[in-house]
Design an enzyme around this catalytic site. Sequence first.
Site, PDB file in Angstrom:
ATOM      1  N   VAL A  14      23.744 -35.600  -2.144  1.00  0.00           N
ATOM      2  CA  VAL A  14      24.796 -34.674  -1.698  1.00  0.00           C
ATOM      3  C   VAL A  14      24.559 -33.264  -2.254  1.00  0.00           C
ATOM      4  O   VAL A  14      24.703 -32.265  -1.534  1.00  0.00           O
ATOM      5  CB  VAL A  14      26.202 -35.184  -2.103  1.00  0.00           C
ATOM      6  CG1 VAL A  14      27.278 -34.249  -1.575  1.00  0.00           C
ATOM      7  CG2 VAL A  14      26.430 -36.597  -1.576  1.00  0.00           C
ATOM      8  N   LYS A 105      34.548 -40.734  -5.113  1.00  0.00           N
ATOM      9  CA  LYS A 105      35.738 -41.568  -4.831  1.00  0.00           C
ATOM     10  C   LYS A 105      36.085 -42.489  -5.976  1.00  0.00           C
ATOM     11  O   LYS A 105      37.256 -42.760  -6.229  1.00  0.00           O
ATOM     12  CB  LYS A 105      35.540 -42.384  -3.548  1.00  0.00           C
ATOM     13  CG  LYS A 105      34.298 -43.238  -3.510  1.00  0.00           C
ATOM     14  CD  LYS A 105      33.237 -42.554  -2.710  1.00  0.00           C
ATOM     15  CE  LYS A 105      31.917 -43.272  -2.708  1.00  0.00           C
ATOM     16  NZ  LYS A 105      30.950 -42.601  -1.853  1.00  0.00           N
ATOM     17  N   VAL A 132      36.148 -39.344   0.806  1.00  0.00           N
ATOM     18  CA  VAL A 132      36.411 -40.401   1.802  1.00  0.00           C
ATOM     19  C   VAL A 132      35.921 -39.930   3.172  1.00  0.00           C
ATOM     20  O   VAL A 132      36.281 -38.837   3.623  1.00  0.00           O
ATOM     21  CB  VAL A 132      37.918 -40.723   1.912  1.00  0.00           C
ATOM     22  CG1 VAL A 132      38.147 -41.864   2.903  1.00  0.00           C
ATOM     23  CG2 VAL A 132      38.509 -41.068   0.561  1.00  0.00           C
ATOM     24  N   ASP A 201      33.344 -49.955  -2.966  1.00  0.00           N
ATOM     25  CA  ASP A 201      33.319 -48.582  -2.448  1.00  0.00           C
ATOM     26  C   ASP A 201      34.463 -48.369  -1.443  1.00  0.00           C
ATOM     27  O   ASP A 201      35.176 -47.362  -1.508  1.00  0.00           O
ATOM     28  CB  ASP A 201      31.965 -48.307  -1.787  1.00  0.00           C
ATOM     29  CG  ASP A 201      31.884 -46.917  -1.191  1.00  0.00           C
ATOM     30  OD1 ASP A 201      31.698 -45.952  -1.949  1.00  0.00           O
ATOM     31  OD2 ASP A 201      32.023 -46.790   0.055  1.00  0.00           O
ATOM     32  N   LYS A 205      38.000 -45.935  -1.678  1.00  0.00           N
ATOM     33  CA  LYS A 205      38.436 -44.998  -0.633  1.00  0.00           C
ATOM     34  C   LYS A 205      39.827 -45.335  -0.117  1.00  0.00           C
ATOM     35  O   LYS A 205      40.642 -44.430   0.130  1.00  0.00           O
ATOM     36  CB  LYS A 205      37.416 -44.988   0.505  1.00  0.00           C
ATOM     37  CG  LYS A 205      36.062 -44.409   0.072  1.00  0.00           C
ATOM     38  CD  LYS A 205      35.014 -44.680   1.119  1.00  0.00           C
ATOM     39  CE  LYS A 205      33.650 -44.148   0.719  1.00  0.00           C
ATOM     40  NZ  LYS A 205      32.580 -44.645   1.580  1.00  0.00           N
TER      41      LYS A 205
HETATM   42  N1  LIG Z   1      25.262 -40.122  -0.759  1.00  0.00           N
HETATM   43  C1  LIG Z   1      26.260 -39.972   0.117  1.00  0.00           C
HETATM   44  O1  LIG Z   1      26.057 -40.012   1.335  1.00  0.00           O
HETATM   45  C2  LIG Z   1      27.661 -39.740  -0.394  1.00  0.00           C
HETATM   46  C3  LIG Z   1      28.705 -39.611   0.525  1.00  0.00           C
HETATM   47  C4  LIG Z   1      29.993 -39.338   0.069  1.00  0.00           C
HETATM   48  C5  LIG Z   1      30.220 -39.252  -1.288  1.00  0.00           C
HETATM   49  N2  LIG Z   1      29.186 -39.417  -2.162  1.00  0.00           N
HETATM   50  C6  LIG Z   1      29.461 -39.290  -3.595  1.00  0.00           C
HETATM   51  O2  LIG Z   1      28.791 -38.130  -4.088  1.00  0.00           O
HETATM   52  C7  LIG Z   1      28.395 -38.316  -5.434  1.00  0.00           C
HETATM   53  C8  LIG Z   1      26.894 -38.078  -5.546  1.00  0.00           C
HETATM   54  O3  LIG Z   1      26.205 -39.003  -4.754  1.00  0.00           O
HETATM   55  P1  LIG Z   1      24.649 -38.851  -4.448  1.00  0.00           P
HETATM   56  O4  LIG Z   1      24.336 -39.865  -3.409  1.00  0.00           O
HETATM   57  O5  LIG Z   1      24.304 -37.424  -4.209  1.00  0.00           O
HETATM   58  O6  LIG Z   1      24.028 -39.329  -5.859  1.00  0.00           O
HETATM   59  P2  LIG Z   1      22.501 -39.195  -6.334  1.00  0.00           P
HETATM   60  O7  LIG Z   1      21.609 -38.952  -5.191  1.00  0.00           O
HETATM   61  O8  LIG Z   1      22.245 -40.375  -7.202  1.00  0.00           O
HETATM   62  O9  LIG Z   1      22.500 -37.881  -7.231  1.00  0.00           O
HETATM   63  C9  LIG Z   1      23.113 -37.831  -8.492  1.00  0.00           C
HETATM   64  C10 LIG Z   1      22.729 -36.516  -9.174  1.00  0.00           C
HETATM   65  O10 LIG Z   1      23.466 -36.403 -10.376  1.00  0.00           O
HETATM   66  C11 LIG Z   1      22.597 -36.213 -11.470  1.00  0.00           C
HETATM   67  N3  LIG Z   1      23.181 -36.947 -12.598  1.00  0.00           N
HETATM   68  C12 LIG Z   1      23.654 -38.208 -12.605  1.00  0.00           C
HETATM   69  N4  LIG Z   1      24.144 -38.527 -13.817  1.00  0.00           N
HETATM   70  C13 LIG Z   1      23.964 -37.431 -14.575  1.00  0.00           C
HETATM   71  C14 LIG Z   1      24.259 -37.137 -15.927  1.00  0.00           C
HETATM   72  N5  LIG Z   1      24.836 -38.029 -16.754  1.00  0.00           N
HETATM   73  N6  LIG Z   1      23.969 -35.912 -16.395  1.00  0.00           N
HETATM   74  C15 LIG Z   1      23.368 -34.977 -15.600  1.00  0.00           C
HETATM   75  N7  LIG Z   1      23.075 -35.205 -14.295  1.00  0.00           N
HETATM   76  C16 LIG Z   1      23.366 -36.426 -13.814  1.00  0.00           C
HETATM   77  C17 LIG Z   1      21.244 -36.766 -11.054  1.00  0.00           C
HETATM   78  O11 LIG Z   1      20.233 -36.105 -11.757  1.00  0.00           O
HETATM   79  P3  LIG Z   1      18.670 -36.399 -11.489  1.00  0.00           P
HETATM   80  O12 LIG Z   1      18.389 -35.817 -10.138  1.00  0.00           O
HETATM   81  O13 LIG Z   1      17.940 -35.709 -12.558  1.00  0.00           O
HETATM   82  O14 LIG Z   1      18.533 -37.896 -11.515  1.00  0.00           O
HETATM   83  C18 LIG Z   1      21.261 -36.430  -9.559  1.00  0.00           C
HETATM   84  O15 LIG Z   1      20.808 -35.123  -9.353  1.00  0.00           O
HETATM   85  C19 LIG Z   1      28.835 -39.751  -5.785  1.00  0.00           C
HETATM   86  O16 LIG Z   1      30.078 -39.705  -6.422  1.00  0.00           O
HETATM   87  C20 LIG Z   1      28.950 -40.433  -4.440  1.00  0.00           C
HETATM   88  O17 LIG Z   1      29.870 -41.508  -4.451  1.00  0.00           O
HETATM   89  C21 LIG Z   1      27.915 -39.660  -1.749  1.00  0.00           C
END
Ligand SMILES: NC(=O)c1ccc[n+]([C@@H]2O[C@H](COP(=O)([O-])OP(=O)(O)OC[C@H]3O[C@@H](n4cnc5c(N)ncnc54)[C@H](OP(=O)(O)O)[C@@H]3O)[C@@H](O)[C@H]2O)c1
Length: 461
Positions: A14, A105, A132, A201, A205
């Site tokens: 994201v 969420k 959501v 999940d 939501k």
């Molecule tokens: N993916 C979707 O389609 C989607 C849709 C709606 C909502 N969301 C929500 O959006 C949020 C992010 O999702 P995502 O899919 O983008 O996750 P992701 O791809 O796993 O990315 C997480 C990011 O956060 C960083 N991170 C995680 N823990 C950390 C910590 N303790 N300290 C510093 N940096 C940290 C990671 O760093 P590194 O890059 O160095 O590992 C990475 O850049 C979540 O809450 C998810 O539920 C996601």
Amino acid sequence: MDALHIGLLGCGVVGGGLLSLLQENGEVLTRRLGQPLQVRRVLVRNLRRQRNLPLPPGVLTTDFEEVLADPRISIVVELMGGTEVARKYALRALRAGKHLVTANKALLALHATELLAEAEARHCMVGFEASVGGGIPILEALATLLAANRIESLHGIINGTTNYILGRMAHDHLPYAAALAAAQGLGYAEPDPTLDVDGTDSAHKIAILARLAFGVDIDFKEISVQGITEVGPDDLRVAARFGYALKLLASATYAEEQLHLSVRPALVPQTAALARIEGPYNAVQIIGNFCGPQLFVGQGAGPRATASAVACDILAIGARLMELAEYPSRRWLGAGAVQQTLARAQAKVSVAPRGAQRGRYLLLVPSGDPPGSAGTAAAGRRFEAGVAEILSRHGIAAPHTEWVAAAAAGEWCYALETEPVVERQVWAGLDALATLESVKAAAKAYRIEPLAVSQTKGSPP
Ligand SMILES: NC(=O)c1ccc[n+]([C@@H]2O[C@H](COP(=O)([O-])OP(=O)(O)OC[C@H]3O[C@@H](n4cnc5c(N)ncnc54)[C@H](OP(=O)(O)O)[C@@H]3O)[C@@H](O)[C@H]2O)c1
């Protein structure tokens, strides 16, 4: 203000999508906001990770204190995921007077009360539209555009991963494991898909949606949650024979003075709009007492759709900050409608205990006795009589029955569609069916959601 400065916590799916949006749509955003948006700091875990992203040099950091200490950052955008560190950082950002946008969420389902109280105390704005339904503007719709209604029910397909898996099982007759592997191959499912497939999940939501729709401060543990791991391809076939599609449905329904909250694989008529939501798409059907049924459909996840919702929250907060800057005598314009509605949610209605909901169910009783062929017809009839006797003892009437051949040769499923019955009775009936000698495996029950305007007794809150 020369620019609106933001600090990003997380730069994964994201976060990367947001950076692409800021680059591709930078001009649009500047025009809408009246000033440019600038990313000052981006917090990540691993500085060495290869990232093909439009990032100015020197903004990546692994030190949250750098984000917090930067006085020019007025909005912290939390896109890390998880609950512990995210909660800590979000609270610290709010305490430092920074506004918050999050797509998390899980964080909101578990800690909304605490976060929003902190935000109110610090006169901070919080945006969480992306939490959501990805790009679907469902939270704003509930908090403002449908706010004049009493909401009767809300049913959603709000997890694209499970919707894709169930679709492959239904249309391509894949077993669960093969459908999951296909979803992982396409990037629709995480390497560890637990939170999606076990229903957590969707539960996160529905906790947020129900809190907004019904004004109830929901204890996450009160939601009855069942995932899709036990669903078999035969279940989907039998459902289709009865005219239903099987979906992982998140529901919040107000009936008989109680709010029923659940996430479970459930049946919807094949003619219903929700039955036709396929693949990674999300949909939410809301029935309000004046607006009637309303359906919201769109891309429920993915970098671009989710970034759209995040960026719109940033714009909304930015616009209010501009307003405040124009009228310096005003210290606080108040929070936006979604934040206020969520913050004011109180336990005004009782949440029904598990198993208390009435409804019709499709029962699937596996059997080795084929129904009509010579020599086994009598056994089939004895089996039917045994099932009917047990169900009737538990107060379950099932006028519509059918034998359906299972995928495995020589195996059959005796399927029964019940009259409305309280769920607890169905559970007891299933337990009792296990005592029948010719029942080959545990019987299953799927709730049938008519998805029509409900005839609720009493007024929803
Ligand atoms: N993916 C979707 O389609 C989607 C849709 C709606 C909502 N969301 C929500 O959006 C949020 C992010 O999702 P995502 O899919 O983008 O996750 P992701 O791809 O796993 O990315 C997480 C990011 O956060 C960083 N991170 C995680 N823990 C950390 C910590 N303790 N300290 C510093 N940096 C940290 C990671 O760093 P590194 O890059 O160095 O590992 C990475 O850049 C979540 O809450 C998810 O539920 C996601």
